[in-house]
Design a protein around this motif. Structure first.
Motif, PDB file in Angstrom:
ATOM      1  N   THR A   1       8.349  -0.977  -5.211  1.00 43.01           N
ATOM      2  CA  THR A   1       7.227  -1.910  -5.346  1.00 43.01           C
ATOM      3  C   THR A   1       7.389  -2.888  -6.501  1.00 43.01           C
ATOM      4  N   LYS A   2       8.421  -2.691  -7.291  1.00 41.78           N
ATOM      5  CA  LYS A   2       8.649  -3.536  -8.465  1.00 41.78           C
ATOM      6  C   LYS A   2       7.447  -3.516  -9.418  1.00 41.78           C
ATOM      7  N   GLY A   3       6.964  -2.289  -9.684  1.00 41.35           N
ATOM      8  CA  GLY A   3       5.899  -2.156 -10.666  1.00 41.35           C
ATOM      9  C   GLY A   3       4.656  -1.446 -10.192  1.00 41.35           C
ATOM     10  N   GLY A   4       4.606  -1.043  -8.933  1.00 37.52           N
ATOM     11  CA  GLY A   4       3.460  -0.282  -8.453  1.00 37.52           C
ATOM     12  C   GLY A   4       2.738  -0.949  -7.297  1.00 37.52           C
TER      13      GLY A   4
ATOM     14  N   VAL B   1       0.847  -1.182   0.000  1.00 42.71           N
ATOM     15  CA  VAL B   1       0.000   0.000   0.000  1.00 42.71           C
ATOM     16  C   VAL B   1       0.887   1.239   0.000  1.00 42.71           C
ATOM     17  N   VAL B   2       0.623   2.164  -0.903  1.00 40.45           N
ATOM     18  CA  VAL B   2       1.290   3.459  -0.899  1.00 40.45           C
ATOM     19  C   VAL B   2       0.287   4.499  -0.437  1.00 40.45           C
TER      20      VAL B   2
ATOM     21  N   LEU C   1      -1.928  14.463  -6.360  1.00 37.62           N
ATOM     22  CA  LEU C   1      -2.985  14.002  -7.258  1.00 37.62           C
ATOM     23  C   LEU C   1      -2.464  13.713  -8.653  1.00 37.62           C
ATOM     24  N   ALA C   2      -1.465  14.457  -9.082  1.00 43.95           N
ATOM     25  CA  ALA C   2      -0.899  14.254 -10.419  1.00 43.95           C
ATOM     26  C   ALA C   2      -0.129  12.941 -10.514  1.00 43.95           C
ATOM     27  N   ASN C   3       0.379  12.439  -9.368  1.00 45.23           N
ATOM     28  CA  ASN C   3       1.219  11.241  -9.383  1.00 45.23           C
ATOM     29  C   ASN C   3       0.488   9.957  -9.016  1.00 45.23           C
ATOM     30  N   VAL C   4      -0.700  10.097  -8.440  1.00 42.56           N
ATOM     31  CA  VAL C   4      -1.303   8.957  -7.759  1.00 42.56           C
ATOM     32  C   VAL C   4      -1.530   7.755  -8.681  1.00 42.56           C
ATOM     33  N   PHE C   5      -1.902   7.987  -9.942  1.00 41.13           N
ATOM     34  CA  PHE C   5      -2.156   6.857 -10.835  1.00 41.13           C
ATOM     35  C   PHE C   5      -0.860   6.165 -11.248  1.00 41.13           C
ATOM     36  N   ASP C   6       0.260   6.897 -11.182  1.00 44.05           N
ATOM     37  CA  ASP C   6       1.561   6.290 -11.493  1.00 44.05           C
ATOM     38  C   ASP C   6       2.085   5.443 -10.337  1.00 44.05           C
ATOM     39  N   TYR C   7       1.563   5.669  -9.133  1.00 44.06           N
ATOM     40  CA  TYR C   7       1.995   4.865  -7.982  1.00 44.06           C
ATOM     41  C   TYR C   7       1.383   3.466  -8.004  1.00 44.06           C
ATOM     42  N   ALA C   8       0.257   3.297  -8.704  1.00 42.50           N
ATOM     43  CA  ALA C   8      -0.474   2.034  -8.698  1.00 42.50           C
ATOM     44  C   ALA C   8       0.033   1.087  -9.776  1.00 42.50           C
ATOM     45  N   ARG C   9      -0.029  -0.187  -9.507  1.00 42.51           N
ATOM     46  CA  ARG C   9       0.285  -1.207 -10.518  1.00 42.51           C
ATOM     47  C   ARG C   9      -0.869  -1.338 -11.493  1.00 42.51           C
ATOM     48  N   ASP C  10      -0.647  -2.032 -12.594  1.00 44.88           N
ATOM     49  CA  ASP C  10      -1.741  -2.359 -13.493  1.00 44.88           C
ATOM     50  C   ASP C  10      -2.785  -3.177 -12.740  1.00 44.88           C
ATOM     51  N   ASP C  11      -4.055  -2.871 -12.971  1.00 44.25           N
ATOM     52  CA  ASP C  11      -5.178  -3.523 -12.283  1.00 44.25           C
ATOM     53  C   ASP C  11      -5.210  -3.204 -10.793  1.00 44.25           C
ATOM     54  N   GLY C  12      -4.528  -2.126 -10.389  1.00 48.87           N
ATOM     55  CA  GLY C  12      -4.489  -1.755  -8.981  1.00 48.87           C
ATOM     56  C   GLY C  12      -5.689  -0.932  -8.555  1.00 48.87           C
ATOM     57  N   ASP C  13      -5.740  -0.656  -7.256  1.00 54.69           N
ATOM     58  CA  ASP C  13      -6.830   0.101  -6.647  1.00 54.69           C
ATOM     59  C   ASP C  13      -6.331   1.454  -6.161  1.00 54.69           C
ATOM     60  N   VAL C  14      -7.195   2.460  -6.243  1.00 54.59           N
ATOM     61  CA  VAL C  14      -6.869   3.810  -5.768  1.00 54.59           C
ATOM     62  C   VAL C  14      -8.048   4.344  -4.961  1.00 54.59           C
ATOM     63  N   SER C  15      -7.781   4.754  -3.725  1.00 59.54           N
ATOM     64  CA  SER C  15      -8.784   5.427  -2.896  1.00 59.54           C
ATOM     65  C   SER C  15      -8.458   6.910  -2.842  1.00 59.54           C
ATOM     66  N   MET C  16      -9.391   7.731  -3.271  1.00 55.65           N
ATOM     67  CA  MET C  16      -9.191   9.176  -3.304  1.00 55.65           C
ATOM     68  C   MET C  16      -9.823   9.789  -2.050  1.00 55.65           C
ATOM     69  N   VAL C  17      -8.997  10.205  -1.118  1.00 53.20           N
ATOM     70  CA  VAL C  17      -9.460  10.696   0.181  1.00 53.20           C
ATOM     71  C   VAL C  17      -9.205  12.190   0.341  1.00 53.20           C
ATOM     72  N   GLY C  18      -8.031  12.662  -0.104  1.00 53.47           N
ATOM     73  CA  GLY C  18      -7.665  14.061   0.073  1.00 53.47           C
ATOM     74  C   GLY C  18      -8.650  14.990  -0.598  1.00 53.47           C
ATOM     75  N   ILE C  19      -8.987  16.088   0.082  1.00 57.44           N
ATOM     76  CA  ILE C  19      -9.990  17.023  -0.426  1.00 57.44           C
ATOM     77  C   ILE C  19      -9.324  18.120  -1.252  1.00 57.44           C
ATOM     78  N   ASN C  20      -9.813  18.296  -2.462  1.00 57.89           N
ATOM     79  CA  ASN C  20      -9.355  19.379  -3.318  1.00 57.89           C
ATOM     80  C   ASN C  20     -10.569  19.899  -4.065  1.00 57.89           C
ATOM     81  N   ILE C  21     -11.036  21.067  -3.664  1.00 55.56           N
ATOM     82  CA  ILE C  21     -12.272  21.619  -4.224  1.00 55.56           C
ATOM     83  C   ILE C  21     -11.969  22.908  -4.974  1.00 55.56           C
TER      84      ILE C  21
END
Length: 326
Positions: free
Chosen positions: A213-216, A153-154, A230-250
């Motif tokens: 992580t050897k690939g995310g 988990v990152v 927020l700009a990096n978060v999808f690059d932290y995940a592996r293929d077929d990985g999960d992302v929970s968006m918690v931080g507030i940016n309005i």
């Protein structure tokens, strides 16, 4: 009794107010400890995300003791230690405790039993005051079904919500990496049991995550709400990985490669609050014995609330500042 009141925007005061009574369907609670949340500063500035009015008593991260019980109340008795949910239903409307209705930064307050959860003896007051934010982190991890020792988990963002999200994943046995530029937060993450931390200002954090992580990551929990995170978060995940968006940016707009959600087949879910997980989160803390104390960096008496509020503005000096009410 004493109370911390936001009398008007940018005007906090500690003053004497009348001790409330209770109806037959309520209990009277003596506040013990109340955490100061980033949302409290938004409330103080008059910039909260829901309609608010002043004066208002803040305080939604709290632990207290039942001291009086209405005659129609079952299941609670004087001496029970309790915590309460932030989003509550009243006969009039849905309220946000400590925002659209007065909160726990006062010596006594009335509450309805359906808002409350009893604490087991194994969960002390210090941990109890962190249960509200912990439930948010627990929900962010459980939103994708939870994790186990096979998972990495990152957590991007090491404020209170990031740290409790890390703690939840650690308690589930996962390997956890926390990304945050503040040394104090990275230090606390390691004390909680994180396997590693990354300073995103020291080199490329995407490369660092990919190498570690050897690939995310199997799960990425975005807790900063900062454009760089927020700009990096999808690059932290592996293929077929999960992302929970918690931080507030309005209201901010910035470039993000949303195509990576499709290209990497990511499962992305937004998280707000902690609906439906309070009993499970309390049992989790009881049974795992997770030590959350490193997150609570400072504690002050309610008389020193102004000092506490000022310190809480400095992320390099404090994480969770707590007021001891009684």
């Amino acid at each position: 009794m004493k109370a911390l009141i936001f009398d008007e925007p940018n005007k906090p005061i500690v003053t004497q107010v009348q001790t409330p009574g209770i109806t037959d369907n309520e209990v009277l609670i003596q506040s013990r400890r109340v955490g100061i949340c980033h949302s409290d500063y938004e409330l103080l500035a008059g910039q909260y995300i829901i309609p608010i009015s002043y004066p208002v008593v803040p305080g939604h991260e709290w632990v207290g003791e039942v001291v009086e019980v209405g005659k129609n109340v079952d299941g609670l008795k004087p001496g029970d230690r309790v915590v309460g949910e932030c989003v509550i239903n009243t006969p009039e409307r849905i309220h946000h405790f400590g925002f659209s209705m007065d909160g726990a930064d006062r010596e006594f307050f009335a509450a309805r039993p359906e808002w409350l959860h009893k604490l087991p003896d194994a969960v002390d007051d210090a941990k109890g005051a962190l249960i509200e934010p912990f439930t948010c982190g627990y929900y962010a991890v459980m939103r994708h079904g939870g994790v186990c020792a096979a998972d990495t988990v990152v957590v991007s963002g090491g404020g209170t919500i990031g740290l409790v999200s890390a703690a939840a994943a650690i308690g589930m046995g996962a390997r956890v990496i926390v990304v945050d530029p503040v040394p104090l937060r990275r230090e606390i993450a390691m004390k909680l049991g994180a396997d590693a931390t990354i300073d995103p200002t020291d080199g490329d954090p995407i490369e660092a995550v990919q190498e570690m992580t050897k690939g995310g990551a199997d799960l990425v929990v975005e807790c900063a709400g900062h454009p760089a995170s927020l700009a990096n978060v999808f690059d932290y995940a592996r293929d077929d990985g999960d992302v929970s968006m918690v931080g507030i940016n309005i209201g901010q707009k910035f470039p993000v490669e949303l195509g990576k959600i499709q290209i990497k087949n990511l499962n992305v879910k937004g998280c707000i609050g902690s609906p439906g997980v309070w009993p499970a989160a309390i049992r989790f803390l009881e049974r795992t014995g997770l030590d959350l104390s490193p997150i609570q960096t400072h504690s002050y008496n309610i008389d020193d609330a102004m000092t506490a509020l000022e310190l809480g503005k400095s992320p390099d000096k404090a994480v969770k500042v707590t007021l001891e009410i009684s």
